[in-house]
Design a protein around this motif. Sequence first.
Motif, short mmCIF file in Angstrom:
data_model
loop_
_atom_site.label_atom_id
_atom_site.label_comp_id
_atom_site.label_asym_id
_atom_site.label_seq_id
_atom_site.Cartn_x
_atom_site.Cartn_y
_atom_site.Cartn_z
N MET A 119 8.86 6.91 -2.69
CA MET A 119 7.78 6.58 -1.77
C MET A 119 6.57 7.43 -2.09
SD MET A 119 9.36 4.33 0.13
CE MET A 119 8.30 4.09 1.54
N VAL A 120 5.42 6.83 -1.98
CA VAL A 120 4.16 7.55 -2.22
C VAL A 120 3.40 7.67 -0.91
CG1 VAL A 120 1.91 7.44 -3.37
CG2 VAL A 120 3.99 6.79 -4.62
N SER A 121 3.08 8.89 -0.54
CA SER A 121 2.29 9.13 0.66
C SER A 121 0.81 9.01 0.28
CB SER A 121 2.60 10.52 1.23
OG SER A 121 1.76 10.81 2.32
N ALA A 122 0.24 7.86 0.56
CA ALA A 122 -1.13 7.58 0.11
C ALA A 122 -2.13 8.05 1.16
CB ALA A 122 -1.30 6.08 -0.14
N TRP A 123 -3.02 8.93 0.72
CA TRP A 123 -3.98 9.55 1.65
C TRP A 123 -5.39 9.46 1.07
CZ3 TRP A 123 -5.32 15.37 1.74
CH2 TRP A 123 -6.19 15.64 2.80
N ASN A 124 -6.29 8.97 1.87
CA ASN A 124 -7.70 8.93 1.50
C ASN A 124 -8.35 10.22 1.98
OD1 ASN A 124 -10.40 8.50 1.13
ND2 ASN A 124 -10.48 6.54 2.23
N ARG A 125 -8.54 11.16 1.05
CA ARG A 125 -9.17 12.43 1.41
C ARG A 125 -10.68 12.37 1.26
NH1 ARG A 125 -11.92 14.31 -2.26
NH2 ARG A 125 -11.42 13.93 -4.44
N GLY A 126 -11.19 11.18 0.88
CA GLY A 126 -12.61 11.07 0.58
C GLY A 126 -13.44 10.56 1.74
N GLN A 127 -14.64 10.08 1.40
CA GLN A 127 -15.58 9.62 2.43
C GLN A 127 -15.83 8.12 2.40
OE1 GLN A 127 -17.63 12.97 1.24
NE2 GLN A 127 -16.03 13.79 2.58
N GLN A 128 -15.19 7.44 1.45
CA GLN A 128 -15.35 5.99 1.32
C GLN A 128 -14.02 5.30 1.60
OE1 GLN A 128 -18.43 4.76 -0.05
NE2 GLN A 128 -19.20 6.86 -0.10
N ALA A 129 -14.09 4.05 2.05
CA ALA A 129 -12.86 3.28 2.23
C ALA A 129 -12.22 3.03 0.86
CB ALA A 129 -13.17 1.95 2.90
N ILE A 130 -10.89 3.02 0.83
CA ILE A 130 -10.14 2.76 -0.40
C ILE A 130 -9.30 1.52 -0.17
CG2 ILE A 130 -8.27 3.58 -1.89
CD1 ILE A 130 -9.27 6.43 -1.39
N THR A 131 -9.32 0.63 -1.17
CA THR A 131 -8.51 -0.59 -1.10
C THR A 131 -7.40 -0.51 -2.13
OG1 THR A 131 -10.43 -1.88 -0.39
CG2 THR A 131 -8.58 -3.10 -1.35
N ILE A 132 -6.18 -0.71 -1.69
CA ILE A 132 -5.03 -0.73 -2.60
C ILE A 132 -4.45 -2.14 -2.58
CG2 ILE A 132 -2.77 0.23 -3.16
CD1 ILE A 132 -3.58 2.79 -1.70
N CYS B 62 4.16 -1.20 -4.05
CA CYS B 62 4.89 -2.45 -3.77
C CYS B 62 4.59 -2.91 -2.35
CB CYS B 62 6.38 -2.26 -4.03
SG CYS B 62 6.73 -2.31 -5.78
N LEU B 63 3.35 -3.34 -2.18
CA LEU B 63 2.85 -3.80 -0.88
C LEU B 63 2.96 -5.31 -0.78
CD1 LEU B 63 -0.46 -1.71 -1.01
CD2 LEU B 63 1.47 -1.27 0.56
N ASP B 64 3.05 -5.81 0.44
CA ASP B 64 3.03 -7.26 0.67
C ASP B 64 1.60 -7.78 0.78
OD1 ASP B 64 5.79 -7.39 0.67
OD2 ASP B 64 5.90 -6.96 2.83
N SER B 65 0.70 -6.89 1.17
CA SER B 65 -0.70 -7.31 1.31
C SER B 65 -1.59 -6.12 1.03
CB SER B 65 -0.94 -7.84 2.74
OG SER B 65 -0.61 -6.84 3.67
N THR B 66 -2.88 -6.42 0.93
CA THR B 66 -3.86 -5.37 0.63
C THR B 66 -3.83 -4.29 1.71
OG1 THR B 66 -5.26 -7.05 -0.37
CG2 THR B 66 -6.32 -4.98 0.19
N LEU B 67 -3.90 -3.04 1.24
CA LEU B 67 -3.92 -1.90 2.17
C LEU B 67 -5.30 -1.26 2.14
CD1 LEU B 67 -2.48 0.23 3.98
CD2 LEU B 67 -1.79 1.38 1.87
N HIS B 68 -5.91 -1.13 3.30
CA HIS B 68 -7.20 -0.46 3.40
C HIS B 68 -7.00 0.91 4.01
CE1 HIS B 68 -9.41 -4.14 2.40
NE2 HIS B 68 -8.57 -4.77 3.19
N LEU B 69 -7.45 1.92 3.31
CA LEU B 69 -7.35 3.29 3.82
C LEU B 69 -8.76 3.78 4.12
CD1 LEU B 69 -4.80 5.00 1.36
CD2 LEU B 69 -4.41 4.39 3.77
#
Length: 149
Positions: free
Chosen positions: A95-108, A32-39
């Motif tokens: 609440m979800v603790s969103a974590w990018n454990r990878g090597q590429q950018a993630i867009t939510i 439930c974001l107001d805008s795109t989230l880049h991780l």
Amino acid sequence: MKLDIQILDARLRDQLPAYATPGSAGLDLRACLDSTLHLQPGDAAVLVPTGIAIHLNNPEYAALILPRSGLGHKQGLVLGNLVGLIDSDYQGQLMVSAWNRGQQAITIEPLDRIAQLVIVPVVQVQFNLVEQFDQSTRGTGGYGSTGSQ
Ligand SMILES: O=c1ccn([C@H]2C[C@H](O)[C@@H](COP(=O)(O)OP(=O)(O)OP(=O)(O)O)O2)c(=O)[nH]1
Ligand SMILES: [Mg+2]
């Protein structure tokens, strides 16, 4: 089982979490974001609201927040706390603790399904303090003690 749920974000009014198939264990949770989230890789985990609250209201149950397998395996979108544990008396927003454990950018994007909720049975224990356990076959052996074949 009937579970009390509150919708905290009006965008979810027509899309309560639902089991995708009759045999599904998990209910997908939306960002439930107001805008795109880049991780970016290496970023700290971001706490993402889900727009809902549940009240299990029974110590014989808990809920677990788990990664979605596809996102976790392919994109590296997992949880900063690895697994989220929801107590039966918790009434706040999930609440979800969103974590990018990878090597590429993630867009939510807002309302993307980013994790899943599983309701599980729980046994609360009382302790019986003993000096020694009755000997079991395994005893204290662990960490590969039974071999690999
Ligand atoms: O991914 C999560 C994990 C927890 N929670 C909520 C529900 C849970 O009941 C509460 C407390 O979680 P936990 O007991 O795991 O965290 P704590 O650090 O021990 O906090 P507390 O002192 O509030 O128990 O936070 C979430 O919304 N999402
Ligand atoms: Mg706790």
